[in-house]
Motif scaffolding. Sequence first.
Motif, mmCIF file in Angstrom:
data_model
loop_
_atom_site.group_PDB
_atom_site.id
_atom_site.type_symbol
_atom_site.label_atom_id
_atom_site.label_comp_id
_atom_site.label_asym_id
_atom_site.label_seq_id
_atom_site.Cartn_x
_atom_site.Cartn_y
_atom_site.Cartn_z
ATOM 1 N N SER A 37 0.824 -1.200 0.000
ATOM 2 C CA SER A 37 0.000 0.000 0.000
ATOM 3 C C SER A 37 0.865 1.260 0.000
ATOM 4 N N TYR A 38 1.838 1.314 0.903
ATOM 5 C CA TYR A 38 2.707 2.485 0.995
ATOM 6 C C TYR A 38 3.580 2.604 -0.257
ATOM 7 N N LEU A 39 4.076 1.487 -0.727
ATOM 8 C CA LEU A 39 4.907 1.481 -1.921
ATOM 9 C C LEU A 39 4.123 1.997 -3.125
ATOM 10 N N ASN A 40 2.887 1.599 -3.259
ATOM 11 C CA ASN A 40 2.061 2.082 -4.372
ATOM 12 C C ASN A 40 1.805 3.581 -4.266
ATOM 13 N N THR A 41 1.620 4.080 -3.049
ATOM 14 C CA THR A 41 1.439 5.518 -2.842
ATOM 15 C C THR A 41 2.693 6.278 -3.273
ATOM 16 N N LEU A 42 3.850 5.806 -2.799
ATOM 17 C CA LEU A 42 5.107 6.466 -3.158
ATOM 18 C C LEU A 42 5.372 6.378 -4.658
ATOM 19 N N ALA A 43 5.138 5.214 -5.239
ATOM 20 C CA ALA A 43 5.388 5.014 -6.666
ATOM 21 C C ALA A 43 4.501 5.928 -7.506
ATOM 22 N N ARG A 44 3.260 6.074 -7.108
ATOM 23 C CA ARG A 44 2.339 6.957 -7.829
ATOM 24 C C ARG A 44 2.864 8.395 -7.793
ATOM 25 N N GLU A 45 3.337 8.840 -6.622
ATOM 26 C CA GLU A 45 3.873 10.193 -6.495
ATOM 27 C C GLU A 45 5.140 10.377 -7.329
ATOM 28 N N ALA A 46 5.927 9.323 -7.443
ATOM 29 C CA ALA A 46 7.188 9.397 -8.182
ATOM 30 C C ALA A 46 7.009 9.078 -9.663
ATOM 31 N N ILE A 98 10.973 1.214 -1.036
ATOM 32 C CA ILE A 98 10.345 2.241 -0.199
ATOM 33 C C ILE A 98 11.387 3.275 0.212
ATOM 34 N N ASP A 99 12.548 2.826 0.666
ATOM 35 C CA ASP A 99 13.615 3.756 1.048
ATOM 36 C C ASP A 99 14.011 4.648 -0.125
ATOM 37 N N GLU A 100 14.160 4.034 -1.289
ATOM 38 C CA GLU A 100 14.545 4.769 -2.498
ATOM 39 C C GLU A 100 13.498 5.824 -2.853
ATOM 40 N N LEU A 101 12.236 5.421 -2.837
ATOM 41 C CA LEU A 101 11.168 6.348 -3.208
ATOM 42 C C LEU A 101 10.928 7.416 -2.153
ATOM 43 N N GLN A 102 11.192 7.096 -0.886
ATOM 44 C CA GLN A 102 11.077 8.124 0.149
ATOM 45 C C GLN A 102 12.093 9.229 -0.098
ATOM 46 N N ASP A 103 13.306 8.841 -0.470
ATOM 47 C CA ASP A 103 14.331 9.838 -0.789
ATOM 48 C C ASP A 103 13.903 10.665 -2.001
ATOM 49 N N GLU A 104 13.388 9.984 -3.006
ATOM 50 C CA GLU A 104 12.998 10.643 -4.251
ATOM 51 C C GLU A 104 11.834 11.614 -4.058
ATOM 52 N N THR A 105 10.875 11.219 -3.219
ATOM 53 C CA THR A 105 9.673 12.039 -3.040
ATOM 54 C C THR A 105 9.773 13.006 -1.859
ATOM 55 N N GLY A 106 10.804 12.850 -1.033
ATOM 56 C CA GLY A 106 10.946 13.713 0.135
ATOM 57 C C GLY A 106 10.115 13.267 1.323
ATOM 58 N N ARG A 107 9.554 12.071 1.256
ATOM 59 C CA ARG A 107 8.781 11.525 2.375
ATOM 60 C C ARG A 107 9.676 10.699 3.287
ATOM 61 N N GLY A 108 9.182 10.417 4.429
ATOM 62 C CA GLY A 108 9.908 9.502 5.325
ATOM 63 C C GLY A 108 11.016 10.189 6.093
#
Length: 72
Positions: free
Chosen positions: A35-44, A61-71
């Motif tokens: 669920s969280y991964l899909n949210t981050l992926a959609r934003e990215a 998730i770690d990669e996408l958090q860095d990319e999106t500025g979340r986490g």
Amino acid sequence: MSEANSTGPDSPQSTEKDPNDWVTGGEPATGAQKSYLNTLAREAGEDVPDDINKADASKKIDELQDETGRGQ
């Protein structure tokens, strides 16, 4: 009243393990991870495979958090 963080990921006392070392890392990702991964992926603007395992989901998730500025 500042104390050094003695339990962070770089601390010798940290319980955080590399996902590659997880005993269950090869199992399918959990519902929460997906669920969280899909949210981050959609934003990215990225896609994630439906059959991703726990370890790969955690790393993505770690990669996408860095990319999106979340986490962190």
